[in-house]
Design an enzyme around this catalytic site. Structure first.
Site, short mmCIF file in Angstrom:
data_model
loop_
_atom_site.label_atom_id
_atom_site.label_comp_id
_atom_site.label_asym_id
_atom_site.label_seq_id
_atom_site.Cartn_x
_atom_site.Cartn_y
_atom_site.Cartn_z
N LYS A 167 -1.20 -16.99 8.42
CA LYS A 167 -0.28 -16.16 9.21
C LYS A 167 0.61 -16.97 10.16
O LYS A 167 1.65 -17.46 9.75
CB LYS A 167 -1.06 -15.05 9.90
CG LYS A 167 -1.53 -14.01 8.87
CD LYS A 167 -1.84 -12.66 9.46
CE LYS A 167 -1.89 -11.59 8.37
NZ LYS A 167 -3.22 -11.08 8.07
N ASP A 182 -12.86 -16.56 9.43
CA ASP A 182 -11.52 -16.25 8.96
C ASP A 182 -10.64 -16.07 10.20
O ASP A 182 -10.63 -15.02 10.83
CB ASP A 182 -11.58 -14.98 8.11
CG ASP A 182 -10.22 -14.52 7.63
OD1 ASP A 182 -9.20 -15.05 8.13
OD2 ASP A 182 -10.16 -13.62 6.77
N TYR A 204 0.81 -1.22 0.00
CA TYR A 204 0.00 0.00 0.00
C TYR A 204 0.85 1.27 0.00
O TYR A 204 0.68 2.14 0.85
CB TYR A 204 -0.93 0.03 1.23
CG TYR A 204 -1.71 -1.25 1.41
CD1 TYR A 204 -2.79 -1.54 0.59
CD2 TYR A 204 -1.34 -2.17 2.39
CE1 TYR A 204 -3.49 -2.73 0.74
CE2 TYR A 204 -2.03 -3.35 2.55
CZ TYR A 204 -3.10 -3.62 1.72
OH TYR A 204 -3.78 -4.79 1.88
N TYR A 235 -11.56 -7.44 7.36
CA TYR A 235 -10.47 -7.57 6.39
C TYR A 235 -10.27 -9.04 6.09
O TYR A 235 -10.10 -9.84 7.01
CB TYR A 235 -9.16 -6.96 6.93
CG TYR A 235 -8.04 -7.14 5.93
CD1 TYR A 235 -7.95 -6.33 4.80
CD2 TYR A 235 -7.11 -8.17 6.08
CE1 TYR A 235 -6.97 -6.54 3.85
CE2 TYR A 235 -6.11 -8.37 5.15
CZ TYR A 235 -6.05 -7.55 4.03
OH TYR A 235 -5.07 -7.78 3.08
#
Ligand SMILES: *Cc1c(COP(=O)(O)O)cnc(C)c1O
Length: 434
Positions: free
Chosen positions: A279, A250, A21, A149
């Protein structure tokens, strides 16, 4: 390293390499990390920083961990990679056993993906194929809550927060999904049934179109570091079951102990139909993730036409990733991290509460090994990071959020130093945008 060498490297980086980003024109500064060990990042300049980010939730056992290093070395001498089409291997089988054992009972079909975003794509494909297999083709949308997210790939992006995410940018291109407002009752506050009403209404009105509901359980991460009441997820799970809508949780950020339970879904006692993990699965050693499903979901998909799941990445179940994940999970199973996470939580509560009364701070919240200072104004990221580095810590805030999710192996002294830096920087007025 010599300062001139560092500057040459940073200049090349600035001219040629995209960072997450960022713009290629006047990008925010980056710091050169030469090595990392335990909870410390070592900069090219020789400075050492206490890591407050676990490299975005991943590095739970610390950098340069001897056991994880050895697991990789052992595996690389056997085989670094082999295709997963028509072939299987022990690291994948062992890892599947561990995941089935560790995740809530009922999740027993495993799909290995190469990143968290991909595991979300696979989860949504599973939900769509499930609907198709049952002959309910109108059920082709996904509902979620705002402030979420779920990754940066196409369908994952479509269920990220509709305002803070990238919806406006790709206006008209992303699949249209349904959003309920994010839950307002915070974790630890008194539950109120009204909090679930908007989602209830959404599901009631649109259940004929819904293949699945996807949420981050209990803690919404990159969409706003928000911690909500477990009762919400409990109610959501029950309602999804009654309408035969699949519940996808999630757990990519929350899994493997981060919230104080091995999986955040456990706060609600919920067994989802589909779960994404990623992760921390490899202890932060490499990009890897998995999508787990119940036998029922897998059976329905597999009795459809086509009966195959339509996904199969080149690096599916990469043996190196499986081997290091096996070791990472073995460490969690041999010595549960949950007690240590409780201690981390308690230290963070004590230390971060010292920001109470600071005029820049709107809300302080801590759950498990996650500590958040929500600020009134957005941070000036470059200024903020400069102040953190000056204080010997690594923290990367965004928007109105200054937060940490330290490694489970951080020492108490390191953690206290990290928290104090957070409170000190939150008190500096010019780290905020006006
Ligand atoms: C990071 C994250 C993802 C995406 O994972 P990547 O490995 O970055 O693709 C998805 N969902 C949640 C909750 C995450 O925190």
């Amino acid at each position: 390293m010599k300062e001139s060498t560092i500057n040459n490297l940073l200049n090349f980086d600035k001219d040629h390499i995209w960072h997450p980003y960022t713009s290629m024109k006047e990008p925010l500064p980056v710091y050169l990390v030469e090595s990392a060990d335990g909870a410390l990042l070592k900069l090219g300049s020789g400075e050492e920083l206490i890591d407050g980010m676990s490299s975005w939730w991943c590095v739970i056992h610390g950098y340069n961990n001897p056991r994880l290093n050895q697991a990789l070395r052992d595996q690389v001498d056997k085989m670094a990679h082999v295709m997963f089409g028509g072939i299987t291997h022990i690291p994948a089988i062992e890892l599947s056993k561990k995941l089935i054992r560790m995740t809530p009972i009922g999740l027993e079909r495993v799909f290995f993906a190469d990143s968290g975003s991909v595991s979300v794509e696979v989860a949504i494909k599973m939900a769509l194929q499930y609907s198709i297999s049952r002959g309910r083709v109108s059920r082709n949308k996904v509902a979620t809550i705002s402030g979420g997210y779920h990754g940066d790939t196409w369908h994952a992006m479509s269920v990220c927060d509709p305002v803070g995410g990238m919806h406006s940018l790709y206006n008209g291109r992303l699949p249209i999904q349904y959003f309920a407002p994010r839950p307002t009752v915070e974790f630890g506050a008194e539950w109120c049934d009204d909090d679930f009403s908007p989602m209830k209404k959404l599901i009631y009105e649109h259940h004929e179109e819904l293949a699945a509901v996807i949420v981050e359980p209990i803690v919404q991460g990159a969409g706003g570091m928000w911690m909500y009441h477990p009762e919400y997820l409990k109610k959501l799970s029950a309602l999804c079951t009654s309408y035969d809508i699949l519940l996808i949780v999630d757990e990519i950020a929350t899994g493997f102990g981060r919230t104080g339970k091995m999986f955040a879904s456990e706060w609600s006692g919920v067994v989802p139909d589909i779960m994404c993990v990623g992760k921390a699965i490899t202890g932060g050693y490499m990009s890897f993730a998995a999508t787990l499903a119940t036998a029922k979901v897998a059976d329905v998909i597999s009795s459809g036409d086509p009966s195959e799941i339509m996904h199969g990445p080149t690096f599916m179940a990469n043996p190196l990733a499986c081997a290091v994940a096996n070791e990472s999970l073995a460490m969690l199973e041999e010595a549960s991290p949950l007690l240590r996470i409780k201690e981390i939580e308690s230290i963070m509560r004590d230390e971060l509460s010292k920001a109470e009364g600071c005029t820049n701070i709107k809300n302080i919240r801590v759950l498990g090994a996650i500590g958040v200072l929500e600020t009134h104004s957005p941070v000036d990221m470059a200024r903020c990071q400069e102040e953190f580095v000056k204080r010997g810590v690594w923290v990367r805030p965004f928007g109105r959020l200054i937060y940490i999710m330290p490694q489970y192996i951080i020492t108490n002294d390191q953690l206290i130093k990290l928290c104090r830096a957070l409170v000190a920087v939150a008190n500096i007025d010019d780290v905020f945008k006006k």
